[in-house]
Design an enzyme around this catalytic site. Structure first.
Site, PDB file in Angstrom:
ATOM      1  CB  THR A  39      -0.927  -0.021   1.234  1.00 37.09           C
ATOM      2  OG1 THR A  39      -1.748  -1.179   1.142  1.00 37.09           O
ATOM      3  CG2 THR A  39      -1.813   1.208   1.309  1.00 37.09           C
ATOM      4  CB  SER A  76       2.731  -8.299   1.680  1.00 35.86           C
ATOM      5  OG  SER A  76       1.394  -8.347   2.147  1.00 35.86           O
ATOM      6  CB  THR A 110       0.342  -3.616   6.188  1.00 34.80           C
ATOM      7  OG1 THR A 110      -0.921  -3.584   5.508  1.00 34.80           O
ATOM      8  CG2 THR A 110       1.023  -2.272   6.101  1.00 34.80           C
ATOM      9  CG  ASP A 111      -2.836  -7.370   3.734  1.00 36.96           C
ATOM     10  OD1 ASP A 111      -3.125  -6.482   4.553  1.00 36.96           O
ATOM     11  OD2 ASP A 111      -3.379  -7.470   2.628  1.00 36.96           O
TER      12      ASP A 111
HETATM   13  N1  GLU Z   1      -2.195  -4.295   2.032  1.00 40.43           N
HETATM   14  C1  GLU Z   1      -1.715  -4.958   0.841  1.00 40.43           C
HETATM   15  C2  GLU Z   1      -0.531  -5.840   1.137  1.00 40.43           C
HETATM   16  O1  GLU Z   1      -0.324  -6.288   2.228  1.00 40.43           O
HETATM   17  C3  GLU Z   1      -1.267  -4.000  -0.158  1.00 40.43           C
HETATM   18  C4  GLU Z   1      -2.003  -4.079  -1.391  1.00 40.43           C
HETATM   19  C5  GLU Z   1      -1.229  -3.550  -2.585  1.00 40.43           C
HETATM   20  O2  GLU Z   1      -0.017  -3.363  -2.542  1.00 40.43           O
HETATM   21  O3  GLU Z   1      -1.865  -3.386  -3.593  1.00 40.43           O
HETATM   22  O4  GLU Z   1       0.238  -6.090   0.290  1.00 40.43           O
END
Ligand code: GLU
Length: 358
Positions: A39, A76, A110-111
């Site tokens: 993100t 991620s 962050t996930d």
């Molecule tokens: N929150 C998502 C992650 O953990 C990010 C989504 C994205 O990069 O499009 O990757």
């Protein structure tokens, strides 16, 4: 008296002249930014490059010298385990070939950030800091936290107090250990916390402050050699819940899992069906690690006693299929450690020793 006055005067003049000279020659820290996406760079209409991310940090040149390197630019959850291995190797290589580099900042979605951070904590072999950072809001969104988090992460990576603390995660002015931190909210800006022990430190206005040190093996004392690992073993996670059949554990075993982590209820209980399935996994030589689905607390190793005077509780416990205790690791962290442990040994006692040391 007159001499004293002259000496004091000369000392003052020397101090006035000396201070600016000192500041002018003081070298700025140099930090590498290695981006993987998430993100923090997910700008609507086109993701930010590593160069653009650095450009989003105000007054960066007053802080330190930052050099961009793009590893990937994806969410991620899209990073593969092979990419984790490549990233860890790349970080080791950068530190090895650049002894003057102060530290490395890695951006991540962050996930699953906490999983990547713990993997790096166990596979990077240098004392210099690796700081993992991300954002909860996208570039352009009101209250984008990416630039602020990145600025703090760069400060931490360039700070003289940061080496030797393992991989760090910086969000919202808090410094957490990669071993302990977990994402605790799907949306809030304050989404990263160390539930059991609290943060390691903070990024205050005047300085980076540490309050405690992690007393576990990592980085320079790790026994996991990333150069000798070409593929990570397969480890699945299964949650305990009321009336769970145990079929998911059996299926994981039958489909070739090398290990299974159970996210147990409370201090590690499972349904009766899952207990039978864990016994099945043990028979098949599949390592089973018990953790807690609660998000806090510690699972202690099982007592194994053959003494005749042992208590009924101890007797009952030693009859249960022997599982490895995941200590205070979250299920996803226990999976990371079990994957690495299985590259060294599949002996239950060796793996239990690792869970008590890392
Ligand atoms: N929150 C998502 C992650 O953990 C990010 C989504 C994205 O990069 O499009 O990757």
């Amino acid at each position: 008296m007159r001499h004293r006055g002259v000496i004091v005067g000369l000392t003052l003049i020397a101090a006035l002249v000396w201070t600016p000279v000192q500041e002018a020659v003081a070298e700025q820290s140099r930090v590498r930014l290695i981006t993987t996406g998430g993100t923090i760079s997910n700008r609507p209409g086109g993701r930010l490059s590593a160069v653009e991310l650095l450009a989003s940090v105000p007054d960066l040149e007053d802080l330190l010298e930052a050099e961009p390197e793009e590893f990937a630019n994806i969410p991620s959850s899209a990073l593969t385990l092979d990419q984790w291995l490549q990233l860890a190797r790349r970080i080791n290589q950068v530190f090895q070939t650049d002894p003057a580099l102060a530290g490395i900042v890695v951006t991540s979605g962050t996930d699953t950030l906490e999983e990547l951070a713990y993997f790096l904590h166990l596979t990077v072999r240098h004392a210099r800091p690796v700081v993992v950072v991300g954002a909860m809001r996208r570039p352009g969104a009101l209250g984008y936290d990416g630039a602020a988090n990145l600025r703090q992460a760069l400060r931490v990576a360039g700070d003289a107090e940061s080496p030797g603390r393992g991989v760090l995660v910086v969000f919202n002015n808090e410094i957490n250990s990669a071993r302990e931190v977990t994402k605790t909210d799907a949306l809030h800006l304050q989404a990263f916390q160390s539930r059991n022990n609290g943060a390691l430190g903070a990024t205050a206005r005047d300085r980076v402050i540490y309050y405690r040190r992690l007393d576990r093996r990592h980085t320079t004392t790790t026994e996991f050699d990333i150069e000798r690992i070409s593929r990570l073993p397969r480890v699945e996670i299964v949650m305990a819940y009321q009336g769970a059949s145990g079929d998911l554990i059996r299926t994981a075993v039958d489909r070739g899992a090398d290990g299974v982590v159970i996210a147990g209820a409370g201090a590690g209980s499972t349904s009766a069906g899952q207990r039978d399935a864990i016994a099945y996994a043990s028979e098949k030589g599949v390592s089973v690690v018990m953790t807690s689905r609660t998000g806090g607390g510690r699972i202690a190793p099982q007592r194994v006693s053959t003494e005749p005077e042992e208590s009924p509780a101890t007797r009952a416990e030693s009859r249960r299929p022997r599982r490895i205790a995941g200590e205070d690791l979250a299920p996803v962290k226990a999976r990371v450690l079990l994957m690495l442990a299985l590259t060294v040994s599949d002996d239950r006692d060796v793996i239990q020793r690792m869970f008590s040391e890392y």
